[in-house]
Enzyme design. Structure first.
Site, short mmCIF file in Angstrom:
data_model
loop_
_atom_site.label_atom_id
_atom_site.label_comp_id
_atom_site.label_asym_id
_atom_site.label_seq_id
_atom_site.Cartn_x
_atom_site.Cartn_y
_atom_site.Cartn_z
N ILE A 36 0.85 -1.20 0.00
CA ILE A 36 0.00 0.00 0.00
C ILE A 36 0.88 1.25 0.00
CG2 ILE A 36 -1.79 1.26 1.30
CD1 ILE A 36 -2.29 -1.64 2.64
N ARG A 153 5.73 -2.47 -12.77
CA ARG A 153 6.59 -3.37 -11.99
C ARG A 153 5.76 -4.46 -11.32
NH1 ARG A 153 11.73 -1.18 -11.46
NH2 ARG A 153 11.86 0.97 -12.17
N SER A 171 -8.93 6.60 -6.22
CA SER A 171 -9.12 7.76 -7.08
C SER A 171 -9.87 8.83 -6.29
CB SER A 171 -9.88 7.30 -8.34
OG SER A 171 -10.02 8.36 -9.23
N TYR A 187 -5.43 18.85 -9.49
CA TYR A 187 -5.81 17.58 -8.85
C TYR A 187 -6.79 16.82 -9.75
CZ TYR A 187 -7.67 14.54 -5.08
OH TYR A 187 -8.08 13.48 -4.31
N LYS A 191 -5.46 13.42 -11.53
CA LYS A 191 -6.07 12.19 -11.01
C LYS A 191 -6.96 11.58 -12.10
CE LYS A 191 -6.38 10.73 -7.04
NZ LYS A 191 -5.71 9.68 -6.22
N ILE A 220 -13.27 11.66 3.49
CA ILE A 220 -12.68 11.17 4.74
C ILE A 220 -11.81 12.28 5.31
CG2 ILE A 220 -11.31 9.32 5.79
CD1 ILE A 220 -13.69 8.16 4.20
N THR A 222 -8.80 13.65 6.71
CA THR A 222 -7.41 13.20 6.84
C THR A 222 -6.51 14.43 6.86
OG1 THR A 222 -7.05 13.15 4.46
CG2 THR A 222 -7.92 11.12 5.44
#
Ligand SMILES: NC(=O)c1ccc[n+]([C@@H]2O[C@H](COP(=O)([O-])OP(=O)(O)OC[C@H]3O[C@@H](n4cnc5c(N)ncnc54)[C@H](OP(=O)(O)O)[C@@H]3O)[C@@H](O)[C@H]2O)c1
Length: 295
Positions: A36, A153, A171, A187, A191, A220, A222
């Protein structure tokens, strides 16, 4: 801000719900190694926590601030019931650091089954012409080049015959709610380009090889919001358990029907799968994909 919310399904979830609960046996991540990006705080941390709850064999989190990534690794280990947690300081925006990381994985025999691309460049809150090329390009570099570098990768690892990979991209609704996020054009733009990249990757690669799910996590609270001056009273925030549980569900065969589509975590996955929406997903290859309106 309510106009930001797009309710495609009748039920609009604000926190984790039974079908996407990480401890649901059908969502078990036993035997899986999960990587992650940006797992030390915010949404990435809660995604990591959910994969620990789903009993992944190993959860690897990446973050730049050494103290934060270390503290997150310790907190996840404390909750773990057998999941090994590795907290690696790594700037995934650095091509050198990314090459070193995957070189390290190859050297130690670590194979990644699930990649959650969560870390993002949130861009500058300024009109495009005021920020100019440097600002715009920095954001593109992270939200497109870095994401593709990690994806290539990941995809090119040899996991052995018949072992499916799961790619989850966190996303944002800003990839289509352009009016609401007009103050953050970089942004939205970068994105969007990142999400389109995954749509096109999914068009080339069947879900049996690599299942690709691109999702908006909900709103959310954050550090990202706090940097913009937001507080708990600014919005009717969703609970971080929602994107956490959704990411785990997306890393299972149950989510194969949304391979290559863009969805919101608050949308009810049973409603998406069944009825009119499920029928449309089966019949319309452009449904929930980036396209030009009106053609
Ligand atoms: N929060 C929301 O309401 C919301 C809404 C829509 C979409 N999203 C999407 O959700 C994702 C996560 O958002 P968030 O709100 O949790 O962001 P955040 O609060 O800014 O957290 C980002 C995390 O990623 C890490 N990170 C950032 N750059 C990194 C890099 N170059 N290398 C490694 N780690 C890095 C950060 O740690 P370090 O700084 O220590 O590296 C931090 O742990 C993003 O893709 C965002 O676009 C969020």
């Amino acid at each position: 801000m309510d106009s930001f919310i797009k309710k495609l399904t009748k039920t609009y979830h604000r926190s984790v719900y039974p079908v996407i609960t990480p401890t649901r046996p059908e969502l078990s991540q036993a035997g899986k190694t999960v990587l992650i990006t940006g797992g030390s705080t915010g949404i990435g941390y809660h995604v990591a926590k959910s994969f620990v709850q789903a009993k992944a064999d190993k959860v690897i989190i990446l973050g730049r601030r050494v103290d934060k990534v270390k503290a997150a690794g310790e907190a996840l280990s404390a909750e773990s019931q057998g999941t090994k947690v590795a907290a690696i300081p790594c700037d995934v925006g650095s091509a050198t650091a990314v090459a070193e990381l995957w070189g390290r994985f190859a050297g130690e025999g670590t194979r990644i089954d699930v990649l959650v691309l969560n870390a993002a460049n949130t861009g500058i809150v300024k009109p495009l012409m005021e920020q100019g090329l440097a600002g715009v390009w920095e954001s593109y570099d992270f939200n497109v080049r870095t994401q593709f570098d990690m994806t290539e990768r990941f995809y090119k690892q040899d996991l052995g015959a018949g072992i499916k990979k799961y790619l989850i991209h966190v996303s944002t609704g800003a990839v289509h709610n352009f009016d609401v996020t007009a103050a953050m054009p970089t942004y939205s733009m970068t994105k969007h380009a990142g999400a389109l990249t995954f749509q096109l990757v999914a068009q080339e690669i069947p879900p049996e090889d690599m299942q690709v799910v691109v999702f908006h996590p909900g709103a959310i609270l954050t550090e990202a919001g706090e940097r913009l001056g937001m507080t708990k009273d600014s919005l009717p925030w969703e609970d971080p358990s929602l994107p956490g549980g959704f990411a785990v569900w997306a890393a299972t065969p149950e989510a194969e029907f949304i391979h290559g589509r863009f969805v919101w975590a608050p949308w009810d996955v049973d409603e998406l799968k069944a009825g009119e929406l499920g029928k449309r997903l089966k019949e319309d290859q452009n449904f929930l994909k980036f396209n030009v309106n009106g053609i």
